[in-house]
Design an enzyme around this catalytic site. Structure first.
Site, PDB file in Angstrom:
ATOM      1  N   HIS A  59       0.857  -1.189   0.000  1.00 42.24           N
ATOM      2  CA  HIS A  59       0.000   0.000   0.000  1.00 42.24           C
ATOM      3  C   HIS A  59       0.888   1.233   0.000  1.00 42.24           C
ATOM      4  O   HIS A  59       1.740   1.399   0.869  1.00 42.24           O
ATOM      5  CB  HIS A  59      -0.938  -0.025   1.206  1.00 42.24           C
ATOM      6  CG  HIS A  59      -2.004  -1.080   1.065  1.00 42.24           C
ATOM      7  ND1 HIS A  59      -2.391  -1.895   2.089  1.00 42.24           N
ATOM      8  CD2 HIS A  59      -2.733  -1.434  -0.019  1.00 42.24           C
ATOM      9  CE1 HIS A  59      -3.337  -2.732   1.639  1.00 42.24           C
ATOM     10  NE2 HIS A  59      -3.562  -2.463   0.370  1.00 42.24           N
ATOM     11  N   GLU A 111       1.922   3.605   3.039  1.00 46.59           N
ATOM     12  CA  GLU A 111       2.473   3.008   4.267  1.00 46.59           C
ATOM     13  C   GLU A 111       3.997   3.044   4.216  1.00 46.59           C
ATOM     14  O   GLU A 111       4.674   2.025   4.151  1.00 46.59           O
ATOM     15  CB  GLU A 111       1.910   1.587   4.422  1.00 46.59           C
ATOM     16  CG  GLU A 111       0.380   1.605   4.540  1.00 46.59           C
ATOM     17  CD  GLU A 111      -0.289   0.245   4.367  1.00 46.59           C
ATOM     18  OE1 GLU A 111       0.403  -0.773   4.255  1.00 46.59           O
ATOM     19  OE2 GLU A 111      -1.539   0.218   4.320  1.00 46.59           O
ATOM     20  N   ARG A 131      -3.200   4.874  -1.924  1.00 51.19           N
ATOM     21  CA  ARG A 131      -3.045   3.516  -1.386  1.00 51.19           C
ATOM     22  C   ARG A 131      -2.849   2.477  -2.496  1.00 51.19           C
ATOM     23  O   ARG A 131      -2.090   1.522  -2.358  1.00 51.19           O
ATOM     24  CB  ARG A 131      -4.319   3.180  -0.597  1.00 51.19           C
ATOM     25  CG  ARG A 131      -4.522   1.729  -0.232  1.00 51.19           C
ATOM     26  CD  ARG A 131      -5.882   1.580   0.467  1.00 51.19           C
ATOM     27  NE  ARG A 131      -6.306   0.188   0.566  1.00 51.19           N
ATOM     28  CZ  ARG A 131      -6.140  -0.553   1.663  1.00 51.19           C
ATOM     29  NH1 ARG A 131      -5.522  -0.072   2.714  1.00 51.19           N
ATOM     30  NH2 ARG A 131      -6.578  -1.787   1.694  1.00 51.19           N
ATOM     31  N   HIS A 141       2.947  -4.085   6.437  1.00 56.21           N
ATOM     32  CA  HIS A 141       2.019  -2.971   6.193  1.00 56.21           C
ATOM     33  C   HIS A 141       2.033  -2.034   7.400  1.00 56.21           C
ATOM     34  O   HIS A 141       2.672  -2.291   8.404  1.00 56.21           O
ATOM     35  CB  HIS A 141       0.589  -3.504   6.021  1.00 56.21           C
ATOM     36  CG  HIS A 141       0.337  -4.256   4.751  1.00 56.21           C
ATOM     37  ND1 HIS A 141      -0.525  -3.799   3.796  1.00 56.21           N
ATOM     38  CD2 HIS A 141       0.825  -5.428   4.280  1.00 56.21           C
ATOM     39  CE1 HIS A 141      -0.571  -4.658   2.790  1.00 56.21           C
ATOM     40  NE2 HIS A 141       0.237  -5.665   3.054  1.00 56.21           N
ATOM     41  N   TYR A 177      -1.305   0.665   9.356  1.00 59.22           N
ATOM     42  CA  TYR A 177      -0.810   0.625  10.706  1.00 59.22           C
ATOM     43  C   TYR A 177      -1.789  -0.146  11.595  1.00 59.22           C
ATOM     44  O   TYR A 177      -2.857  -0.555  11.139  1.00 59.22           O
ATOM     45  CB  TYR A 177      -0.665   2.062  11.242  1.00 59.22           C
ATOM     46  CG  TYR A 177      -1.937   2.884  11.267  1.00 59.22           C
ATOM     47  CD1 TYR A 177      -2.294   3.680  10.186  1.00 59.22           C
ATOM     48  CD2 TYR A 177      -2.792   2.854  12.382  1.00 59.22           C
ATOM     49  CE1 TYR A 177      -3.454   4.440  10.213  1.00 59.22           C
ATOM     50  CE2 TYR A 177      -3.959   3.610  12.395  1.00 59.22           C
ATOM     51  CZ  TYR A 177      -4.273   4.397  11.311  1.00 59.22           C
ATOM     52  OH  TYR A 177      -5.435   5.135  11.339  1.00 59.22           O
ATOM     53  N   GLU A 216       1.226  -5.394  10.694  1.00 54.93           N
ATOM     54  CA  GLU A 216       0.809  -3.988  10.629  1.00 54.93           C
ATOM     55  C   GLU A 216       1.632  -3.219  11.646  1.00 54.93           C
ATOM     56  O   GLU A 216       1.439  -3.373  12.850  1.00 54.93           O
ATOM     57  CB  GLU A 216      -0.687  -3.846  10.949  1.00 54.93           C
ATOM     58  CG  GLU A 216      -1.629  -4.521   9.956  1.00 54.93           C
ATOM     59  CD  GLU A 216      -1.907  -3.670   8.717  1.00 54.93           C
ATOM     60  OE1 GLU A 216      -1.426  -2.520   8.648  1.00 54.93           O
ATOM     61  OE2 GLU A 216      -2.614  -4.171   7.824  1.00 54.93           O
TER      62      GLU A 216
HETATM   63 ZN    ZN Z   1      -1.571  -1.968   3.982  1.00 54.80          ZN
END
Ligand code: ZN
Ligand code: NAG
Ligand code: NAG
Ligand code: NAG
Length: 423
Positions: free
Chosen positions: A182, A185, A239, A308, A310, A382
């Site tokens: 993404h 990120e 994203r 990734h 968050y 994440e």
């Molecule tokens: Zn992500």
């Protein structure tokens, strides 16, 4: 009326662009959602369909962050008070904070030009990351190998770095890691690059991690999106990929584009949505690259880790359905090794568990795909939120965050190596 309204909207965007940025006056609200009713959940899910006005950043069941357009705020606050939902404004002007961050990042790029090393002083471009891994391969020709594995939609080269201990033994087990799925990120590629540095430059300390295992790492999957977020403060929150998805909209969510229960729960069939699954499975060249990597390594691959942000999660399958795989205890054991190590090192809490249970269903993601293809351990990690916009840990936090992440990655790798010795 609708056309007129759109004209006003676009004029508004254009004007505010001249004065500032498209996010001027946007605010981020935090809703304490523990006690919210189904009715409110439905309301929120309705609101976020109105994507130019509402952007739901995260919703972990305990709290939701939602970015709201200036024009929608009176209505939004009315809705919240109508439902006696308590809220807190956690960012009063997203445009302003983005502009400051953008300026800082620009300064840092000038202060710390690329000189063959990537430190933790600032964020890097995809091209710099490619240059860096090429350089590592040149410096360590017996241990480090670069492979061009594909091209992004806009033509950027996607390259993996394979890190070994240089003993030349073939057919070792494999840990496959990637970052930058993404675009926004940014801490993800930074953490992956730091892991690369540890494994290559600090390899004597990590001899155990490389004895019977090779590491294959793709630092920036969604290279086009990542570069796009670096263009200006107005594109910072992008994203998706950058391949047009319809006449009006661009991009597919690469992490909903995998051909395993594709276009099911948690993926959108609206080309303008942030979680658009794509016109078909593997419509995105970047997802194809990861798919092919997964298959080429599946017989030796023991852990797939996609980074990734968050939310502080270590998530394991299934993501497409609210069900645990038979081997969930193995996944849980390895995930907990990571979460516990981080807790011990920095006191940061990670939640470890099944994606669907902890977060939400997300069908067509790469972790389910890799797990189904034969990786016994498969995680989406994440990383923590940062900065006033959550996706934007300030550069001064990079060092702390990537080191903390490495503690978790290393602990999970050790556990994997213990559980799955080389046959
Ligand atoms: Zn992500
Ligand atoms: C989106 O929200 C704005 C602001 O509240 C509203 O004016 C507009 O009608 C909404 N659009 C749709 C399609 O619901
Ligand atoms: C994706 O799923 C939606 C909702 O079930 C459906 O309407 C749509 O036709 C599907 N798209 C494709 C290309 O199959
Ligand atoms: C660790 O974090 C917890 C909350 O997650 C907090 O209550 C505790 O005081 C922290 N301990 C230290 C040593 O910082």
């Amino acid at each position: 009326m609708k056309i007129l309204w759109f004209a006003v909207f676009w004029l508004g965007l254009t004007l505010s662009h001249v004065e500032g940025g498209v996010y001027d006056g946007f605010k981020i609200y935090e809703l304490a959602t523990k006690s919210r009713s189904t009715g409110v959940n439905l309301l929120l899910s309705e609101l976020v369909k109105n994507e130019s006005y509402y952007d739901l950043y995260s919703d972990n069941g305990a709290a939701a962050h939602i970015m709201v357009h200036p024009e929608a705020q009176p209505e939004f606050i009315e809705l919240l008070t109508g439902h006696t939902l308590s809220y807190k404004i956690v960012n009063h002007d997203v445009g302003l904070t983005l502009r400051r961050q953008f300026e800082t990042n620009r300064m840092l790029r000038n202060w710390y030009p690329y000189q063959g090393r990537l430190g933790t002083e600032r964020y890097y471009s995809q091209e710099e990351i490619n240059q860096y891994i090429e350089q590592l391969a040149q410096e360590h020709p017996s241990r480090v190998f670069i492979k061009t594995v594909g091209k992004s939609y806009e033509g950027r080269w996607l390259k993996t770095i394979r890190i070994t201990n240089g003993d030349g033994r073939a057919n070792k087990n494999v840990i496959l890691m990637d970052g930058g799925f993404h675009a926004r990120e940014w801490i993800s590629p930074a953490a992956v690059v730091y892991a690369i540095g540890e494994l290559v430059n600090n390899y004597e300390a990590h001899a155990q991690l490389l004895l019977d295992y090779d590491w294959v790492i793709l630092p920036v999957v969604n290279a086009d999106g990542y570069e796009y977020t670096q263009l200006s403060e107005d594109t910072r929150f992008w994203r998706k990929t950058r391949q047009p998805s319809s006449v009006e909209c661009i991009g597919t969510d690469p992490n909903r584009n995998f051909g395993f229960h594709w276009n099911e729960t948690g993926a959108s069939s609206d080309p303008c949505a942030e979680t658009y699954a794509g016109p078909r499975a593997f419509s995105e060249p970047e997802a194809i690259v990861v798919r092919d990597l997964i298959h080429s390594l599946a017989d030796r691959g023991k852990m797939y880790l996609t980074v990734h942000s968050y939310g502080n999660y270590i998530l394991y399958p299934w993501g497409y359905i609210d069900e645990l795989p038979d081997t969930w205890e193995d996944l849980d054991e390895v995930g907990r090794a990571g979460g516990d190590a981080i807790k011990k090192a920095t006191n940061t809490t990670y939640q470890v568990g099944c994606s669907t249970t902890l977060l939400y269903a997300a069908a067509g993601a790469s972790d389910d795909y890799a797990f189904n293809a034969g990786f016994p351990i498969s995680f989406t990690m994440e990383l923590p939120a940062g900065g006033p916009d959550f996706f934007d840990p300030p550069a001064s936090d990079i060092d702390r965050l990537v080191k903390e992440t490495w503690v978790g990655i290393e602990a999970m790798a050790r556990k994997v190596i213990e559980k799955y010795p080389l046959n």
